[in-house]
Design a protein around this motif. Structure first.
Motif, PDB file in Angstrom:
ATOM      1  N   GLY A  39     118.093   7.988  42.230  1.00  0.00           N
ATOM      2  CA  GLY A  39     119.065   7.127  42.895  1.00  0.00           C
ATOM      3  C   GLY A  39     118.667   5.666  42.842  1.00  0.00           C
ATOM      4  O   GLY A  39     119.514   4.783  42.665  1.00  0.00           O
ATOM      5  N   ALA A  40     117.358   5.404  42.964  1.00  0.00           N
ATOM      6  CA  ALA A  40     116.882   4.022  42.923  1.00  0.00           C
ATOM      7  C   ALA A  40     117.156   3.382  41.574  1.00  0.00           C
ATOM      8  O   ALA A  40     117.515   2.199  41.487  1.00  0.00           O
ATOM      9  CB  ALA A  40     115.386   3.977  43.233  1.00  0.00           C
ATOM     10  N   SER A  41     117.016   4.159  40.496  1.00  0.00           N
ATOM     11  CA  SER A  41     117.247   3.607  39.167  1.00  0.00           C
ATOM     12  C   SER A  41     118.726   3.353  38.890  1.00  0.00           C
ATOM     13  O   SER A  41     119.078   2.560  38.024  1.00  0.00           O
ATOM     14  CB  SER A  41     116.670   4.535  38.097  1.00  0.00           C
ATOM     15  N   SER A  72     120.802   2.413  41.449  1.00  0.00           N
ATOM     16  CA  SER A  72     121.298   1.517  42.506  1.00  0.00           C
ATOM     17  C   SER A  72     121.747   0.163  41.965  1.00  0.00           C
ATOM     18  O   SER A  72     122.681  -0.447  42.490  1.00  0.00           O
ATOM     19  CB  SER A  72     120.217   1.319  43.570  1.00  0.00           C
ATOM     20  N   GLN A  73     121.093  -0.318  40.906  1.00  0.00           N
ATOM     21  CA  GLN A  73     121.446  -1.611  40.342  1.00  0.00           C
ATOM     22  C   GLN A  73     122.863  -1.630  39.779  1.00  0.00           C
ATOM     23  O   GLN A  73     123.483  -2.687  39.681  1.00  0.00           O
ATOM     24  CB  GLN A  73     120.464  -1.953  39.221  1.00  0.00           C
ATOM     25  N   ARG A  81     125.858  -1.530  42.960  1.00  0.00           N
ATOM     26  CA  ARG A  81     125.840  -2.525  44.024  1.00  0.00           C
ATOM     27  C   ARG A  81     127.237  -3.084  44.254  1.00  0.00           C
ATOM     28  O   ARG A  81     128.038  -3.189  43.339  1.00  0.00           O
ATOM     29  CB  ARG A  81     124.885  -3.666  43.665  1.00  0.00           C
ATOM     30  N   ARG A 124     129.628   1.569  51.810  1.00  0.00           N
ATOM     31  CA  ARG A 124     128.644   2.533  52.287  1.00  0.00           C
ATOM     32  C   ARG A 124     129.188   3.957  52.168  1.00  0.00           C
ATOM     33  O   ARG A 124     128.434   4.886  51.850  1.00  0.00           O
ATOM     34  CB  ARG A 124     128.289   2.218  53.740  1.00  0.00           C
ATOM     35  N   LEU A 166     128.669   5.117  48.666  1.00  0.00           N
ATOM     36  CA  LEU A 166     127.272   5.432  48.404  1.00  0.00           C
ATOM     37  C   LEU A 166     126.894   6.800  48.957  1.00  0.00           C
ATOM     38  O   LEU A 166     126.150   7.561  48.320  1.00  0.00           O
ATOM     39  CB  LEU A 166     126.362   4.363  49.017  1.00  0.00           C
ATOM     40  N   ALA A 182     125.732   9.745  46.520  1.00  0.00           N
ATOM     41  CA  ALA A 182     124.401  10.341  46.682  1.00  0.00           C
ATOM     42  C   ALA A 182     124.488  11.849  46.881  1.00  0.00           C
ATOM     43  O   ALA A 182     123.641  12.605  46.391  1.00  0.00           O
ATOM     44  CB  ALA A 182     123.683   9.691  47.862  1.00  0.00           C
ATOM     45  N   TYR A 224     123.211  12.532  36.456  1.00  0.00           N
ATOM     46  CA  TYR A 224     122.437  11.280  36.454  1.00  0.00           C
ATOM     47  C   TYR A 224     122.174  10.823  35.027  1.00  0.00           C
ATOM     48  O   TYR A 224     122.328   9.644  34.700  1.00  0.00           O
ATOM     49  CB  TYR A 224     121.107  11.473  37.183  1.00  0.00           C
ATOM     50  N   SER A 274     114.396  -1.191  35.359  1.00  0.00           N
ATOM     51  CA  SER A 274     115.433  -1.605  36.292  1.00  0.00           C
ATOM     52  C   SER A 274     115.429  -3.110  36.475  1.00  0.00           C
ATOM     53  O   SER A 274     116.470  -3.753  36.507  1.00  0.00           O
ATOM     54  CB  SER A 274     115.246  -0.905  37.628  1.00  0.00           C
TER      55      SER A 274
END
Length: 259
Positions: free
Chosen positions: A87-89, A91-92, A95, A99, A102, A106, A114, A253
């Motif tokens: 998820g972090a990879s 997130s960019q 953006r 909410r 998201l 998720a 993914y 990232s």
């Protein structure tokens, strides 16, 4: 209206190979869930709420050996912890969304969709967060329907639980073998197996698997950290260096954000 229809159809065609690949695995998962005591409705709910083949097979496996709920939940937590990194990879690229978006995004994220979305985001400037969400929902739909169909098939079959245990063990061995792409993974796999035997003997329950998983993961983290820190100066560490680590993904990232 035509543009909207054309877009969902385009995304559907992109997601189709992924969706079709879910059918045989989803059928097998549904059959095994039914053998573990899940009826068709519960199998469908687990498919939607968990949406992870590895996690659902793990649930079926641990239930067939009557593992305590705490052990199952703990194992699932650490098994699914990788989604924080995935998820972090992503997130960019998502953006600026709400909410609510998201949360929904998720909840339907898994390894396969993914991979599709990350590739599209990285190579297609027209790929939007809504397109990525559609890929997730298409894959979720096919996975859930396959699980339900498998559960219905399982209701008409009498499956010996010893066969289920054999099939699940074979599946997880296959999953390990598919990930043996560097020496570090091999080392940690062997270590986790040894620790599992030791702690299962000590605890006399599946809680030993939880302890073994935690220790093996911690050792893997320490080794990876040392590789990144001293790998260039140490030939032995450099030979077991994985092609991609959390540091590699983090750097990629940052480069994508700057570009």
């Amino acid at each position: 209206m035509k543009e909207t229809e054309k877009r969902w159809l385009t995304v559907f065609k992109i997601a189709m190979p992924l969706c079709l690949s879910y059918v045989p695995i989803g059928l097998a998962c549904g059959i095994l869930l039914h053998a573990a005591g899940f009826n068709t409705i519960l199998a469908g709910l687990v498919s939607i709420l968990v949406f992870s083949g590895g996690a659902q097979f793990l649930i079926a496996s641990m239930l067939t050996i009557q593992s305590p709920i705490l052990s199952i939940v703990t194992m699932l937590f650490f098994l699914e912890l990788r989604y924080a990194l995935l998820g972090a990879s992503l997130s960019q690229y998502i953006r600026g969304t709400s909410r609510k978006f998201l949360y929904i995004f998720a909840a339907s994220l898994n390894d396969e969709n993914y991979a599709v979305n990350y590739l599209k985001f990285a190579t297609d400037k027209e790929w939007k967060p809504k397109d990525a969400l559609m890929v997730e929902h298409y894959s979720l739909l096919f996975w859930t329907m396959s699980n339900i169909a498998g559960s219905l098939i399982g209701a008409g079959l009498k499956i010996n639980l010893s066969i289920v245990e054999f099939a699940l063990t074979s599946l997880f061995i296959y999953m390990i073998v598919m990930q043996l792409k560097n020496y570090l993974t091999i080392i940690i796999s062997i270590l986790s197996g040894i620790l599992a035997i030791i702690f299962m003997s000590l605890f006399q329950s599946t809680m030993g698997l939880v302890v073994a998983t935690l220790l093996a993961s911690f050792v893997g983290f320490i080794i990876e950290h040392e590789i990144v820190k001293k790998g260039k100066r140490n030939k032995l560490l450099n030979t077991i260096k994985p092609k991609a680590s959390r540091h590699t993904i983090s750097r990629k990232s940052k480069v994508s954000e700057e570009s």
